[in-house]
Design a protein around this motif. Structure first.
Motif, PDB file in Angstrom:
ATOM      1  N   ASN A 107      49.843  42.298  40.811  1.00  0.00           N
ATOM      2  CA  ASN A 107      49.439  40.898  40.989  1.00  0.00           C
ATOM      3  C   ASN A 107      50.510  39.977  41.559  1.00  0.00           C
ATOM      4  OD1 ASN A 107      46.834  41.212  40.042  1.00  0.00           O
ATOM      5  ND2 ASN A 107      47.448  40.969  37.905  1.00  0.00           N
ATOM      6  N   VAL A 140      47.789  46.967  34.534  1.00  0.00           N
ATOM      7  CA  VAL A 140      47.981  45.757  35.330  1.00  0.00           C
ATOM      8  C   VAL A 140      49.441  45.333  35.293  1.00  0.00           C
ATOM      9  CG1 VAL A 140      47.240  43.373  35.687  1.00  0.00           C
ATOM     10  CG2 VAL A 140      45.629  45.044  34.744  1.00  0.00           C
ATOM     11  N   LEU A 151      43.256  51.383  33.339  1.00  0.00           N
ATOM     12  CA  LEU A 151      43.668  50.487  34.417  1.00  0.00           C
ATOM     13  C   LEU A 151      44.902  49.735  33.924  1.00  0.00           C
ATOM     14  CD1 LEU A 151      42.950  49.211  37.227  1.00  0.00           C
ATOM     15  CD2 LEU A 151      41.811  47.415  35.952  1.00  0.00           C
ATOM     16  N   GLY A 161      52.113  42.363  36.385  1.00  0.00           N
ATOM     17  CA  GLY A 161      52.350  41.001  36.855  1.00  0.00           C
ATOM     18  C   GLY A 161      51.262  40.026  36.468  1.00  0.00           C
ATOM     19  N   ALA A 162      51.627  38.742  36.488  1.00  0.00           N
ATOM     20  CA  ALA A 162      50.799  37.589  36.129  1.00  0.00           C
ATOM     21  C   ALA A 162      50.665  37.433  34.621  1.00  0.00           C
ATOM     22  CB  ALA A 162      49.433  37.630  36.732  1.00  0.00           C
ATOM     23  N   ILE A 169      38.361  47.529  29.496  1.00  0.00           N
ATOM     24  CA  ILE A 169      39.243  47.023  30.550  1.00  0.00           C
ATOM     25  C   ILE A 169      39.530  45.554  30.263  1.00  0.00           C
ATOM     26  CG2 ILE A 169      39.504  46.622  33.036  1.00  0.00           C
ATOM     27  CD1 ILE A 169      38.861  49.438  32.790  1.00  0.00           C
ATOM     28  N   VAL A 170      40.798  45.179  30.229  1.00  0.00           N
ATOM     29  CA  VAL A 170      41.146  43.768  30.109  1.00  0.00           C
ATOM     30  C   VAL A 170      41.917  43.353  31.354  1.00  0.00           C
ATOM     31  CG1 VAL A 170      42.372  42.004  28.789  1.00  0.00           C
ATOM     32  CG2 VAL A 170      41.241  43.892  27.593  1.00  0.00           C
ATOM     33  N   LEU A 171      41.309  42.468  32.138  1.00  0.00           N
ATOM     34  CA  LEU A 171      41.981  41.919  33.316  1.00  0.00           C
ATOM     35  C   LEU A 171      42.465  40.531  32.942  1.00  0.00           C
ATOM     36  CD1 LEU A 171      39.387  43.096  35.967  1.00  0.00           C
ATOM     37  CD2 LEU A 171      41.677  43.989  35.644  1.00  0.00           C
ATOM     38  N   SER A 172      43.774  40.367  32.976  1.00  0.00           N
ATOM     39  CA  SER A 172      44.389  39.152  32.463  1.00  0.00           C
ATOM     40  C   SER A 172      44.850  38.280  33.629  1.00  0.00           C
ATOM     41  CB  SER A 172      45.565  39.577  31.585  1.00  0.00           C
ATOM     42  OG  SER A 172      46.253  38.459  31.118  1.00  0.00           O
ATOM     43  N   GLY A 229      38.570  50.312  37.851  1.00  0.00           N
ATOM     44  CA  GLY A 229      38.428  50.156  36.402  1.00  0.00           C
ATOM     45  C   GLY A 229      37.420  51.130  35.824  1.00  0.00           C
ATOM     46  N   GLN A 256      46.899  47.921  39.099  1.00  0.00           N
ATOM     47  CA  GLN A 256      46.703  46.625  39.763  1.00  0.00           C
ATOM     48  C   GLN A 256      48.042  45.899  39.820  1.00  0.00           C
ATOM     49  OE1 GLN A 256      43.845  44.075  37.804  1.00  0.00           O
ATOM     50  NE2 GLN A 256      44.353  42.311  39.076  1.00  0.00           N
ATOM     51  N   PHE A 286      34.170  45.131  30.383  1.00  0.00           N
ATOM     52  CA  PHE A 286      35.182  44.413  31.166  1.00  0.00           C
ATOM     53  C   PHE A 286      35.431  43.044  30.558  1.00  0.00           C
ATOM     54  CE2 PHE A 286      36.141  46.329  35.396  1.00  0.00           C
ATOM     55  CZ  PHE A 286      35.404  47.492  35.269  1.00  0.00           C
ATOM     56  N   TYR A 289      37.568  39.541  31.193  1.00  0.00           N
ATOM     57  CA  TYR A 289      38.418  38.719  32.049  1.00  0.00           C
ATOM     58  C   TYR A 289      39.078  37.667  31.168  1.00  0.00           C
ATOM     59  CZ  TYR A 289      35.745  40.946  35.742  1.00  0.00           C
ATOM     60  OH  TYR A 289      35.161  41.879  36.559  1.00  0.00           O
TER      61      TYR A 289
END
Lengths: 130, 134
Positions: A8, A127, A125, A129-130, B130-133, A119, A6, B6, B8
């Motif tokens: 960002n 990531v 996954l 950036g950000a 999964i960690v979406l930051s 994911g 991902q 997941f 967030y």
């Protein structure tokens, strides 16, 4: 291993797309698989084909297009983030009544579900950036 | 389709950048995938949940009412870091009261927000797939 990526942040302003590119190239060179690269937030700006960076610098969007062609990568641009920022493919430009489109070769526009799926389907996954 | 955990992770104040809004958009789309979803709010991210937000003066859309709808999407594990609140002079009372209905318990209304300290949250994060930051 199967990776989802991902991105960002937009090109040049931020290193995210460069780092992700180096990561993807190294992963592929070592026999790993890239399930999908998903561009979100300002990361969608990596997909414009209208960028003209100075000739002595890298062309971040072109690097991705070339890598996608070479390895048959799935480069997905988030439609919601893209619409806010003026990134349109031919179909979307027509649908929105706009007079131009600007998506580079190798990228496609789709929904956020593609990120969630990346994911679920990837072993990791990663990531940027950000 | 496999079920994964997941998370967030929301770290930024709601309007200074677009991350908070676009994080919420992922949560709403992701809810359709029937995964095990959690949200966490740390740092300036805790400001996203402050109640009584008014954005008329900055000409931006107030998206904070959407958090109250998350319970209907079966998104009901919302972690708020205690230290982040304290560092900003906030308490749980300053935040929206977020609830969900437990259909296994005669649709009893239950709190979605779980106040945790930094080390407890570290354990929660460690437990995710999964960690979406944002």
């Amino acid at each position: 291993m199967k990776f989802g990526i991902q991105i960002n942040e937009g090109p040049y302003q931020h290193q995210a797309a460069d780092s992700a590119y180096q990561f993807a190239k190294a992963a592929l060179a070592n026999g790993h698989e890239i399930f999908r690269v998903f561009f979100y937030h300002d990361g969608v700006n990596n997909a414009t084909r209208l960028a003209v960076p100075p000739q002595d610098d890298r062309n971040v969007g072109q690097l991705w297009s070339d890598l996608a062609k070479e390895h048959n990568l799935d480069l997905v641009v988030c439609i919601a983030a893209a619409q806010r920022r003026g990134l349109l493919d031919e179909d979307e430009a027509k649908r929105q009544g706009k007079d131009a489109n600007n998506i580079a070769e190798g990228f496609r526009i789709s929904g956020l579900g593609q990120l969630i799926e990346a994911g679920i389907e990837s072993d990791r996954l990663v990531v940027f950036g950000a | 389709m496999a079920t994964k955990k997941f998370m967030y992770l929301n770290r930024k104040a709601p309007y200074g950048t677009v991350y908070a809004l676009e994080s919420l958009e992922v949560v709403l789309i992701g809810a359709a995938f029937e995964q095990d979803v959690s949200l966490a709010f740390i740092g300036d991210g805790v400001y996203q949940l402050v109640k009584g937000q008014k954005t008329d003066g900055i000409g931006m859309k107030n998206f904070s009412p959407t958090f109250a709808a998350l319970g209907d999407y079966e998104v009901n594990k919302i972690y708020v870091e205690k230290e982040s609140l304290e560092e900003r002079g906030l308490t749980l009372e300053d935040l929206q009261h977020l609830v969900w209905e437990d259909e296994d318990d005669d649709y009893a209304e239950k709190d979605s927000i779980r106040l945790v300290n930094r080390s407890e949250l570290a354990d929660v994060l460690d437990d995710q797939d999964i960690v979406l930051s944002f």
